[in-house]
Design a protein around this motif. Structure first.
Motif, mmCIF file in Angstrom:
data_model
loop_
_atom_site.group_PDB
_atom_site.id
_atom_site.type_symbol
_atom_site.label_atom_id
_atom_site.label_comp_id
_atom_site.label_asym_id
_atom_site.label_seq_id
_atom_site.Cartn_x
_atom_site.Cartn_y
_atom_site.Cartn_z
ATOM 1 N N SER A 2 33.446 -17.142 -0.786
ATOM 2 C CA SER A 2 32.106 -17.701 -0.680
ATOM 3 C C SER A 2 31.437 -17.711 -2.045
ATOM 4 C CB SER A 2 31.284 -16.867 0.295
ATOM 5 O OG SER A 2 29.970 -17.336 0.353
ATOM 6 N N SER A 3 30.790 -18.829 -2.346
ATOM 7 C CA SER A 3 30.148 -18.974 -3.647
ATOM 8 C C SER A 3 28.673 -19.279 -3.457
ATOM 9 C CB SER A 3 30.816 -20.101 -4.441
ATOM 10 O OG SER A 3 30.069 -20.411 -5.599
ATOM 11 N N PRO A 4 27.781 -18.378 -3.864
ATOM 12 C CA PRO A 4 26.347 -18.679 -3.774
ATOM 13 C C PRO A 4 25.989 -19.977 -4.493
ATOM 14 C CG PRO A 4 26.701 -16.371 -4.329
ATOM 15 C CD PRO A 4 28.036 -17.039 -4.416
ATOM 16 N N ASN A 63 27.750 -34.408 -30.863
ATOM 17 C CA ASN A 63 26.809 -33.596 -30.104
ATOM 18 C C ASN A 63 27.577 -32.625 -29.218
ATOM 19 O OD1 ASN A 63 24.019 -35.097 -30.517
ATOM 20 N ND2 ASN A 63 25.581 -36.678 -30.239
ATOM 21 N N LEU A 64 27.034 -31.422 -29.057
ATOM 22 C CA LEU A 64 27.721 -30.392 -28.277
ATOM 23 C C LEU A 64 26.733 -29.729 -27.328
ATOM 24 C CD1 LEU A 64 30.208 -28.530 -27.727
ATOM 25 C CD2 LEU A 64 29.348 -27.073 -29.596
ATOM 26 N N TYR A 65 27.150 -29.582 -26.072
ATOM 27 C CA TYR A 65 26.350 -28.859 -25.074
ATOM 28 C C TYR A 65 27.267 -27.910 -24.323
ATOM 29 C CZ TYR A 65 23.762 -27.727 -20.852
ATOM 30 O OH TYR A 65 23.150 -27.038 -19.844
ATOM 31 N N MET A 66 26.816 -26.663 -24.141
ATOM 32 C CA MET A 66 27.588 -25.691 -23.378
ATOM 33 C C MET A 66 26.649 -24.868 -22.493
ATOM 34 S SD MET A 66 30.401 -24.387 -26.203
ATOM 35 C CE MET A 66 29.167 -23.748 -27.338
ATOM 36 N N PHE A 67 26.950 -24.816 -21.218
ATOM 37 C CA PHE A 67 26.292 -23.918 -20.271
ATOM 38 C C PHE A 67 27.296 -22.807 -20.006
ATOM 39 C CE2 PHE A 67 25.299 -22.217 -16.145
ATOM 40 C CZ PHE A 67 23.920 -22.235 -16.070
ATOM 41 N N GLU A 68 26.966 -21.582 -20.408
ATOM 42 C CA GLU A 68 27.968 -20.519 -20.437
ATOM 43 C C GLU A 68 27.571 -19.327 -19.571
ATOM 44 O OE1 GLU A 68 30.039 -20.551 -24.616
ATOM 45 O OE2 GLU A 68 27.875 -20.368 -24.900
ATOM 46 N N GLY A 69 28.468 -18.924 -18.703
ATOM 47 C CA GLY A 69 28.270 -17.716 -17.930
ATOM 48 C C GLY A 69 28.518 -16.489 -18.783
ATOM 49 N N ILE A 70 27.585 -15.536 -18.749
ATOM 50 C CA ILE A 70 27.712 -14.320 -19.570
ATOM 51 C C ILE A 70 27.579 -13.062 -18.711
ATOM 52 C CG2 ILE A 70 26.991 -15.426 -21.718
ATOM 53 C CD1 ILE A 70 24.179 -14.279 -21.265
ATOM 54 N N ARG A 71 27.716 -13.197 -17.394
ATOM 55 C CA ARG A 71 27.704 -12.038 -16.528
ATOM 56 C C ARG A 71 28.961 -11.195 -16.750
ATOM 57 N NH1 ARG A 71 24.919 -12.687 -11.400
ATOM 58 N NH2 ARG A 71 26.717 -11.655 -10.447
ATOM 59 N N LEU A 72 28.905 -9.925 -16.373
ATOM 60 C CA LEU A 72 30.078 -9.061 -16.487
ATOM 61 C C LEU A 72 31.145 -9.432 -15.461
ATOM 62 C CD1 LEU A 72 28.405 -5.567 -17.084
ATOM 63 C CD2 LEU A 72 29.450 -7.106 -18.772
ATOM 64 N N GLU A 74 31.875 -12.207 -11.676
ATOM 65 C CA GLU A 74 31.434 -13.219 -10.708
ATOM 66 C C GLU A 74 30.656 -14.363 -11.350
ATOM 67 O OE1 GLU A 74 29.406 -11.178 -7.565
ATOM 68 O OE2 GLU A 74 31.256 -10.276 -6.807
ATOM 69 N N ASN A 75 31.066 -14.760 -12.524
ATOM 70 C CA ASN A 75 30.412 -15.897 -13.177
ATOM 71 C C ASN A 75 30.594 -17.187 -12.376
ATOM 72 O OD1 ASN A 75 29.312 -15.273 -16.106
ATOM 73 N ND2 ASN A 75 31.122 -13.988 -15.814
ATOM 74 N N TYR A 76 31.800 -17.400 -11.893
ATOM 75 C CA TYR A 76 32.065 -18.644 -11.156
ATOM 76 C C TYR A 76 31.234 -18.697 -9.878
ATOM 77 C CZ TYR A 76 34.588 -22.500 -8.972
ATOM 78 O OH TYR A 76 34.907 -23.695 -8.379
ATOM 79 N N THR A 77 31.276 -17.633 -9.099
ATOM 80 C CA THR A 77 30.586 -17.667 -7.809
ATOM 81 C C THR A 77 29.076 -17.750 -7.963
ATOM 82 O OG1 THR A 77 30.616 -15.247 -7.698
ATOM 83 C CG2 THR A 77 32.425 -16.408 -6.647
ATOM 84 N N ALA A 78 28.541 -17.204 -9.035
ATOM 85 C CA ALA A 78 27.090 -17.197 -9.228
ATOM 86 C C ALA A 78 26.570 -18.400 -9.995
ATOM 87 C CB ALA A 78 26.674 -15.919 -9.962
ATOM 88 N N LEU A 79 27.424 -19.041 -10.800
ATOM 89 C CA LEU A 79 26.919 -20.003 -11.782
ATOM 90 C C LEU A 79 27.599 -21.366 -11.754
ATOM 91 C CD1 LEU A 79 26.744 -17.478 -14.743
ATOM 92 C CD2 LEU A 79 24.764 -18.493 -13.594
ATOM 93 N N HIS A 80 28.612 -21.548 -10.918
ATOM 94 C CA HIS A 80 29.326 -22.823 -10.919
ATOM 95 C C HIS A 80 28.521 -23.867 -10.154
ATOM 96 C CE1 HIS A 80 32.322 -25.886 -9.785
ATOM 97 N NE2 HIS A 80 32.875 -25.575 -10.949
ATOM 98 N N LEU A 81 27.653 -24.548 -10.863
ATOM 99 C CA LEU A 81 26.863 -25.653 -10.308
ATOM 100 C C LEU A 81 27.727 -26.904 -10.387
ATOM 101 C CD1 LEU A 81 24.129 -26.669 -9.222
ATOM 102 C CD2 LEU A 81 23.401 -26.973 -11.604
ATOM 103 N N THR A 82 28.105 -27.427 -9.224
ATOM 104 C CA THR A 82 29.072 -28.517 -9.187
ATOM 105 C C THR A 82 28.603 -29.715 -10.025
ATOM 106 O OG1 THR A 82 30.459 -29.824 -7.705
ATOM 107 C CG2 THR A 82 28.144 -29.604 -7.112
ATOM 108 N N SER A 83 29.541 -30.461 -10.538
ATOM 109 C CA SER A 83 29.240 -31.457 -11.574
ATOM 110 C C SER A 83 28.268 -32.540 -11.124
ATOM 111 C CB SER A 83 30.532 -32.106 -12.074
ATOM 112 O OG SER A 83 31.329 -31.167 -12.760
ATOM 113 N N HIS A 84 28.314 -32.954 -9.860
ATOM 114 C CA HIS A 84 27.407 -34.019 -9.422
ATOM 115 C C HIS A 84 26.009 -33.485 -9.117
ATOM 116 C CE1 HIS A 84 29.032 -32.664 -5.507
ATOM 117 N NE2 HIS A 84 27.857 -33.026 -5.023
ATOM 118 N N ARG A 85 25.830 -32.177 -9.216
ATOM 119 C CA ARG A 85 24.502 -31.587 -9.075
ATOM 120 C C ARG A 85 24.024 -30.956 -10.378
ATOM 121 N NH1 ARG A 85 25.379 -28.473 -3.260
ATOM 122 N NH2 ARG A 85 25.713 -30.351 -2.012
#
Length: 202
Positions: A2-4, A63-72, A74-85
């Motif tokens: 499950s991914s929040p 040009n460069l853009y990066m949205f980076e998870g820095i949690r210790l 569960e980065n994917y489950t907490a931060l993976h905002l799907t591409s079309h959203r």
């Protein structure tokens, strides 16, 4: 698993649950002399090594853009905002001034593969050829990441089309990264040069 993050309708939802600077960070480097943007919307610990690959492709030229998870964890489950959203405002501001967008992603898989999608048919074909020339299995169709939704972040540049490159972990981790990034860079460096429209995001 499950991914929040799967329930987030957009960046506003994510930002309401996660804290910038503690859970994630955003890096934007605008280059007003370039009409190309290289982005890693799932960088850092979300889809590992995508930030490094995007940064190497962009170099100082694009040009460069990066949205980076820095949690210790569960980065994917907490931060993976799907591409079309994915509608983080600083990313959208950057892309509206750029004609060519290349999004770097990570996907599952045991073999070294690059799965190329997006609505920019011409550019994605040339990018795929440049990757395949390295001996890497590269698919343009018959894979689950075609990125044809106009709302996919790769397609939200000035022309409404872009390229998405999904890379398996063996490719991100084990492939000679310099050669892979150089191959993609060579395609982007050959594109016609325009002004990026004065993008001024910080």
């Amino acid at each position: 698993m499950s991914s929040p993050a799967a329930d987030y309708r957009g960046y506003a939802d994510l930002a309401g649950h996660q804290v910038e600077g503690a859970d994630y960070k955003i890096h934007v480097r605008a280059n007003a002399q370039s009409s190309v943007a290289v982005i890693a919307p799932h960088g850092g610990g979300i889809e590992r090594y995508t930030s490094e690959i995007a940064s190497a492709i962009a170099g100082e030229d694009f040009n460069l853009y990066m949205f980076e998870g820095i949690r210790l964890s569960e980065n994917y489950t907490a931060l993976h905002l799907t591409s079309h959203r994915f509608d983080e405002p600083r990313c959208l501001e950057l892309l509206t001034g750029c004609d060519h967008v290349v999004a770097i992603h990570g996907c599952g898989g045991e073999a070294q593969q690059a799965l190329v999608g997006g609505l920019d048919a011409g550019l994605k074909a040339v990018v795929a050829q440049s990757i395949a020339a390295l001996g890497i299995e590269t698919l343009l169709a018959d894979h689950p990441f075609l990125a044809v939704d106009p709302m996919n972040i790769c397609n939200r540049g000035r022309r409404g089309v872009g390229v998405q490159i999904e890379m398996t972990m063996p490719l991100r981790r084990q492939c000679p990264r310099d050669a892979l990034c150089a191959a993609i860079r060579s395609v982007l460096l050959a594109l016609p040069k325009h002004s990026c429209g004065g993008a001024s995001v910080k």
